[in-house]
Write a protein that holds these residues in place. Sequence first.
Motif, PDB file in Angstrom:
ATOM      1  N   GLN A 105      28.524  62.837  27.371  1.00  9.86           N
ATOM      2  CA  GLN A 105      28.975  62.561  28.734  1.00  9.86           C
ATOM      3  C   GLN A 105      29.090  61.063  28.992  1.00  9.86           C
ATOM      4  O   GLN A 105      30.021  60.607  29.661  1.00  9.86           O
ATOM      5  CB  GLN A 105      28.014  63.213  29.722  1.00  9.86           C
ATOM      6  CG  GLN A 105      28.075  64.733  29.684  1.00  9.86           C
ATOM      7  CD  GLN A 105      26.903  65.377  30.384  1.00  9.86           C
ATOM      8  OE1 GLN A 105      26.543  65.007  31.499  1.00  9.86           O
ATOM      9  NE2 GLN A 105      26.292  66.358  29.737  1.00  9.86           N
ATOM     10  N   ILE A 106      28.150  60.282  28.450  1.00 11.88           N
ATOM     11  CA  ILE A 106      28.227  58.828  28.584  1.00 11.88           C
ATOM     12  C   ILE A 106      29.488  58.301  27.895  1.00 11.88           C
ATOM     13  O   ILE A 106      30.218  57.465  28.435  1.00 11.88           O
ATOM     14  CB  ILE A 106      26.978  58.165  27.973  1.00 11.88           C
ATOM     15  CG1 ILE A 106      25.729  58.522  28.797  1.00 11.88           C
ATOM     16  CG2 ILE A 106      27.156  56.647  27.880  1.00 11.88           C
ATOM     17  CD1 ILE A 106      25.728  57.977  30.202  1.00 11.88           C
ATOM     18  N   TRP A 107      29.769  58.820  26.696  1.00 10.55           N
ATOM     19  CA  TRP A 107      30.950  58.373  25.949  1.00 10.55           C
ATOM     20  C   TRP A 107      32.235  58.687  26.705  1.00 10.55           C
ATOM     21  O   TRP A 107      33.110  57.824  26.856  1.00 10.55           O
ATOM     22  CB  TRP A 107      30.963  59.033  24.571  1.00 10.55           C
ATOM     23  CG  TRP A 107      32.200  58.724  23.791  1.00 10.55           C
ATOM     24  CD1 TRP A 107      33.329  59.490  23.679  1.00 10.55           C
ATOM     25  CD2 TRP A 107      32.467  57.537  23.035  1.00 10.55           C
ATOM     26  NE1 TRP A 107      34.265  58.869  22.902  1.00 10.55           N
ATOM     27  CE2 TRP A 107      33.769  57.671  22.498  1.00 10.55           C
ATOM     28  CE3 TRP A 107      31.727  56.389  22.760  1.00 10.55           C
ATOM     29  CZ2 TRP A 107      34.338  56.687  21.698  1.00 10.55           C
ATOM     30  CZ3 TRP A 107      32.312  55.405  21.966  1.00 10.55           C
ATOM     31  CH2 TRP A 107      33.583  55.558  21.440  1.00 10.55           C
ATOM     32  N   VAL A 108      32.355  59.918  27.179  1.00  9.12           N
ATOM     33  CA  VAL A 108      33.583  60.333  27.859  1.00  9.12           C
ATOM     34  C   VAL A 108      33.742  59.599  29.183  1.00  9.12           C
ATOM     35  O   VAL A 108      34.844  59.181  29.554  1.00  9.12           O
ATOM     36  CB  VAL A 108      33.586  61.859  28.074  1.00  9.12           C
ATOM     37  CG1 VAL A 108      34.732  62.286  28.986  1.00  9.12           C
ATOM     38  CG2 VAL A 108      33.693  62.585  26.738  1.00  9.12           C
ATOM     39  N   PHE A 137      32.291  56.652  30.304  1.00  9.01           N
ATOM     40  CA  PHE A 137      32.227  55.195  30.382  1.00  9.01           C
ATOM     41  C   PHE A 137      33.009  54.456  29.303  1.00  9.01           C
ATOM     42  O   PHE A 137      33.252  53.261  29.449  1.00  9.01           O
ATOM     43  CB  PHE A 137      30.771  54.723  30.319  1.00  9.01           C
ATOM     44  CG  PHE A 137      29.951  55.120  31.503  1.00  9.01           C
ATOM     45  CD1 PHE A 137      30.017  54.424  32.698  1.00  9.01           C
ATOM     46  CD2 PHE A 137      29.111  56.226  31.427  1.00  9.01           C
ATOM     47  CE1 PHE A 137      29.267  54.799  33.794  1.00  9.01           C
ATOM     48  CE2 PHE A 137      28.355  56.606  32.522  1.00  9.01           C
ATOM     49  CZ  PHE A 137      28.434  55.898  33.707  1.00  9.01           C
ATOM     50  N   ILE A 138      33.375  55.118  28.214  1.00  7.60           N
ATOM     51  CA  ILE A 138      33.954  54.379  27.088  1.00  7.60           C
ATOM     52  C   ILE A 138      35.357  54.853  26.733  1.00  7.60           C
ATOM     53  O   ILE A 138      36.324  54.094  26.833  1.00  7.60           O
ATOM     54  CB  ILE A 138      33.027  54.462  25.849  1.00  7.60           C
ATOM     55  CG1 ILE A 138      31.645  53.900  26.186  1.00  7.60           C
ATOM     56  CG2 ILE A 138      33.651  53.714  24.673  1.00  7.60           C
ATOM     57  CD1 ILE A 138      30.622  54.059  25.082  1.00  7.60           C
ATOM     58  N   SER A 139      35.490  56.111  26.306  1.00 10.26           N
ATOM     59  CA  SER A 139      36.740  56.555  25.698  1.00 10.26           C
ATOM     60  C   SER A 139      37.931  56.446  26.646  1.00 10.26           C
ATOM     61  O   SER A 139      39.014  56.002  26.252  1.00 10.26           O
ATOM     62  CB  SER A 139      36.606  57.991  25.194  1.00 10.26           C
ATOM     63  OG  SER A 139      36.399  58.896  26.267  1.00 10.26           O
ATOM     64  N   GLY A 140      37.749  56.849  27.908  1.00 10.03           N
ATOM     65  CA  GLY A 140      38.847  56.813  28.850  1.00 10.03           C
ATOM     66  C   GLY A 140      39.360  55.413  29.116  1.00 10.03           C
ATOM     67  O   GLY A 140      40.578  55.169  29.153  1.00 10.03           O
ATOM     68  N   LEU A 155      41.314  54.191  26.014  1.00  8.44           N
ATOM     69  CA  LEU A 155      42.609  54.861  25.826  1.00  8.44           C
ATOM     70  C   LEU A 155      43.650  54.420  26.843  1.00  8.44           C
ATOM     71  O   LEU A 155      44.806  54.193  26.503  1.00  8.44           O
ATOM     72  CB  LEU A 155      42.421  56.380  25.903  1.00  8.44           C
ATOM     73  CG  LEU A 155      41.885  57.078  24.667  1.00  8.44           C
ATOM     74  CD1 LEU A 155      41.645  58.551  24.952  1.00  8.44           C
ATOM     75  CD2 LEU A 155      42.857  56.931  23.499  1.00  8.44           C
ATOM     76  N   ILE A 156      43.269  54.326  28.120  1.00  4.50           N
ATOM     77  CA  ILE A 156      44.247  54.043  29.160  1.00  4.50           C
ATOM     78  C   ILE A 156      44.856  52.654  28.991  1.00  4.50           C
ATOM     79  O   ILE A 156      45.957  52.391  29.447  1.00  4.50           O
ATOM     80  CB  ILE A 156      43.617  54.182  30.573  1.00  4.50           C
ATOM     81  CG1 ILE A 156      44.705  54.180  31.652  1.00  4.50           C
ATOM     82  CG2 ILE A 156      42.604  53.083  30.827  1.00  4.50           C
ATOM     83  CD1 ILE A 156      45.700  55.292  31.557  1.00  4.50           C
ATOM     84  N   ASN A 157      44.129  51.774  28.298  1.00  2.00           N
ATOM     85  CA  ASN A 157      44.652  50.439  28.043  1.00  2.00           C
ATOM     86  C   ASN A 157      45.310  50.320  26.673  1.00  2.00           C
ATOM     87  O   ASN A 157      45.682  49.213  26.251  1.00  2.00           O
ATOM     88  CB  ASN A 157      43.534  49.407  28.156  1.00  2.00           C
ATOM     89  CG  ASN A 157      43.092  49.202  29.598  1.00  2.00           C
ATOM     90  OD1 ASN A 157      43.863  48.728  30.423  1.00  2.00           O
ATOM     91  ND2 ASN A 157      41.866  49.575  29.900  1.00  2.00           N
ATOM     92  N   SER A 158      45.465  51.456  25.975  1.00  2.99           N
ATOM     93  CA  SER A 158      46.022  51.426  24.623  1.00  2.99           C
ATOM     94  C   SER A 158      47.272  52.286  24.468  1.00  2.99           C
ATOM     95  O   SER A 158      48.098  52.003  23.593  1.00  2.99           O
ATOM     96  CB  SER A 158      44.974  51.900  23.605  1.00  2.99           C
ATOM     97  OG  SER A 158      43.800  51.120  23.684  1.00  2.99           O
ATOM     98  N   ILE A 159      47.399  53.334  25.277  1.00  6.57           N
ATOM     99  CA  ILE A 159      48.537  54.242  25.146  1.00  6.57           C
ATOM    100  C   ILE A 159      49.165  54.453  26.523  1.00  6.57           C
ATOM    101  O   ILE A 159      48.600  54.070  27.551  1.00  6.57           O
ATOM    102  CB  ILE A 159      48.114  55.599  24.537  1.00  6.57           C
ATOM    103  CG1 ILE A 159      47.058  56.280  25.413  1.00  6.57           C
ATOM    104  CG2 ILE A 159      47.589  55.409  23.127  1.00  6.57           C
ATOM    105  CD1 ILE A 159      46.625  57.649  24.891  1.00  6.57           C
TER     106      ILE A 159
END
Length: 206
Positions: A26-29, A31-34, A37-41
């Motif tokens: 839950q911490i990863w999803v 605080f990190i992954s989103g 991703l939003i700044n990469s694709i």
Amino acid sequence: MPTEGEPTTLVKAAHLMILSTSWGMQIWVSFISGFVLINSISRHSFGLVQSSLFPYYFYSVLGGSFLNLAIYALYHPRELLNNDEAIQITSFFVCVIFSAFNAQWFGQTTIEITLEMHEIEKEHHLGQEVGFVTNQELYKQLKKKDPKYQKLRQRLPTIQVLQSEMLPGGGARSSRERDSAGNSGSNPACSQLSQQTFNNESTIWC
């Protein structure tokens, strides 16, 4: 059926592993992954990735919450619960209920709304931008002139607020990220209950 006596070291380790895995996911999803991703694709690619990933995520959280409740309840019969144990088992039960609502209804509804918005945006040649702030004015103009799009944009935040309150975990996604992905973070209240349980694990079973 409740089990008498103290849980074995293996059971304690399994319970702690399930709890910490669910928490870490839950911490990863949230605080990190989103944010990466939003700044990469592109916005639409990000939404499609999240729409594909989140059902598995929600059901994983539901499974972890259920196993936490089942293992804890197995070694803590209702008639022998003290106040602290009653609070912890209640928090596990509430997290299972919230996770089930999210997996069964809120998550799917959010995905459906997101995909509808994508179709409208494609018609206006939007959605291929990378990042939060690109072409924001064009999205505002589309919202003003397309009643269906405006309705979807108004409905989505309501669903997201309910969704974020139903998922045990971190819950600190930005409104821009939720707007792009069509998915929200997780529940601070349930996060505190889970963290309290994590912190008290040694005092209950060791």
